[in-house]
Write an enzyme that holds these catalytic residues in place. Sequence first.
Site, PDB file in Angstrom:
ATOM      1  N   ARG A  86       0.800  -1.227   0.000  1.00 38.32           N
ATOM      2  CA  ARG A  86       0.000   0.000   0.000  1.00 38.32           C
ATOM      3  C   ARG A  86       0.831   1.275   0.000  1.00 38.32           C
ATOM      4  O   ARG A  86       0.582   2.187  -0.782  1.00 38.32           O
ATOM      5  CB  ARG A  86      -0.913   0.068   1.243  1.00 38.32           C
ATOM      6  N   THR A  87       1.791   1.350   0.904  1.00 41.55           N
ATOM      7  CA  THR A  87       2.483   2.632   1.053  1.00 41.55           C
ATOM      8  C   THR A  87       3.230   2.992  -0.226  1.00 41.55           C
ATOM      9  O   THR A  87       3.077   4.084  -0.771  1.00 41.55           O
ATOM     10  CB  THR A  87       3.433   2.598   2.265  1.00 41.55           C
ATOM     11  N   LYS A 128      25.780  -2.735  -0.882  1.00 39.39           N
ATOM     12  CA  LYS A 128      27.245  -2.653  -0.992  1.00 39.39           C
ATOM     13  C   LYS A 128      27.828  -1.847   0.162  1.00 39.39           C
ATOM     14  O   LYS A 128      29.015  -1.536   0.180  1.00 39.39           O
ATOM     15  CB  LYS A 128      27.644  -1.959  -2.296  1.00 39.39           C
ATOM     16  N   ARG A 160      11.292   4.099   3.136  1.00 40.11           N
ATOM     17  CA  ARG A 160      10.950   3.115   4.178  1.00 40.11           C
ATOM     18  C   ARG A 160      12.211   2.334   4.496  1.00 40.11           C
ATOM     19  O   ARG A 160      12.929   1.902   3.601  1.00 40.11           O
ATOM     20  CB  ARG A 160       9.853   2.172   3.703  1.00 40.11           C
ATOM     21  N   HIS A 203       5.295   6.101  11.496  1.00 39.28           N
ATOM     22  CA  HIS A 203       4.761   5.906  10.139  1.00 39.28           C
ATOM     23  C   HIS A 203       3.750   7.035   9.864  1.00 39.28           C
ATOM     24  O   HIS A 203       2.550   6.807   9.800  1.00 39.28           O
ATOM     25  CB  HIS A 203       4.092   4.526  10.045  1.00 39.28           C
TER      26      HIS A 203
HETATM   27  C1  NCD Z   1       1.930  -0.991   8.152  1.00 41.87           C
HETATM   28  C2  NCD Z   1       3.438  -0.793   8.247  1.00 41.87           C
HETATM   29  O1  NCD Z   1       4.163  -1.063   7.312  1.00 41.87           O
HETATM   30  O2  NCD Z   1       3.844  -0.358   9.308  1.00 41.87           O
HETATM   31  N1  NCD Z   1       1.472  -1.182   6.856  1.00 41.87           N
HETATM   32  C3  NCD Z   1       1.265  -0.102   6.050  1.00 41.87           C
HETATM   33  O3  NCD Z   1       2.135   0.696   5.807  1.00 41.87           O
HETATM   34  N2  NCD Z   1       0.025   0.067   5.591  1.00 41.87           N
HETATM   35  C4  NCD Z   1       1.442  -1.996   9.108  1.00 41.87           C
HETATM   36  C5  NCD Z   1       1.995  -3.388   9.084  1.00 41.87           C
HETATM   37  O4  NCD Z   1       2.916  -3.713   8.336  1.00 41.87           O
HETATM   38  O5  NCD Z   1       1.486  -4.204   9.860  1.00 41.87           O
END
Ligand code: NCD
Length: 357
Positions: A51-52, A80, A101, A129
């Site tokens: 999703r993100t 590396k 991320r 997040h």
């Molecule tokens: C979450 C995350 O990555 O922290 N997912 C997301 O970004 N929608 C929650 C999860 O991974 O459980």
Amino acid sequence: MRSLISILDFTNDELDQLIATAKDIIANPEKYWDCCKHKKLATLFFEPSTRTRLSFEAAMIELGGSVIGFSQASSSSASKGESMADTAKILSCYVDIMAIRHPREGAPYVASRNASVPVINAGDGGHNHPTQTLADLLTISREMGRLDDMTIGLCGDLKYGRTVHSLIEAMSRHTGIKFVLISPAELALPDYVIQNTLEKHHIPYEVTTSLEDALPHLDVLYMTRIQQERFDDVEEYNRLKDSYVLNTEKMKLAKEKMCVLHPLPRVNEISVAVDDDPRAAYFRQALNGKYMRMALILKLLEEAKDPEKEAIRTDGLVYDRICTNPKCICQVEQELRHTARVSEDGVLRCIYCEQKV
Ligand code: NCD
């Protein structure tokens, strides 16, 4: 240069403006089709995501911009040994904005200190997040018609669930908010969220292990996945993984107007039969994430026209204390100096991961 590393980087007014922009995008999408023409977003994902990452990419494409990036650390020069700081400097040569991320807490913060374009934290370890919180805020606003005066139950992995930490920080700035923290004792909320946010702002909260006891009192139920990848001990994960399962029977205990959120992915914690309940808002929440990311990209690119804004804070830094959080970015990047600052609760905390030093 303005970035989004913690949800607290934005004021409540700014978050309200983002929600208003997202609602306008929903109502008038064609108005925004060319807003990011010739602009590029990089999605640097050192950890898995559906999703993100894809909602960021869809968001930029719907704004008329383009996207480059990678979806696993192994396909970047991090494999590396390239540092976060160097990666951020290089990407600043290629794109106008980047979303990162990373499994290490504080990594996007390090990037923001070294980039010359806005950096968005798309999830750093078990820490924060903030863009999931943007999705959550728009969802609560659309489902409940308000962001004040409600009881929010947070259920599951409150220790490693980074979405929970950012959501608590955001909702604690609204009036009439009460939290019910539903988790096994082993997965309780970290101390920095309790001290820096709940205690500091005198937010009422209850702690319980029982979802059934909490359900009748909730306006919002925020379910979370037990974060398998953050556990050091596999046996502990196996013991805790099925702690909570929301099913249609339990939904009978809930208010008629409650809404169920989940950042997703779900594993077992919400049975599929609950999806048909009109109170299940988690798929709408995933869509809302795209609109809020569109609004965020627009805001940060607009602010980047004035790069002096929000210069890096260098006041009150303390260098002689060592961070012992094994998941902090400062443990692996040799050139990063361990650095702390006195935080809102008066405690000296690592500037990367917020753990006490
Ligand atoms: C979450 C995350 O990555 O922290 N997912 C997301 O970004 N929608 C929650 C999860 O991974 O459980």
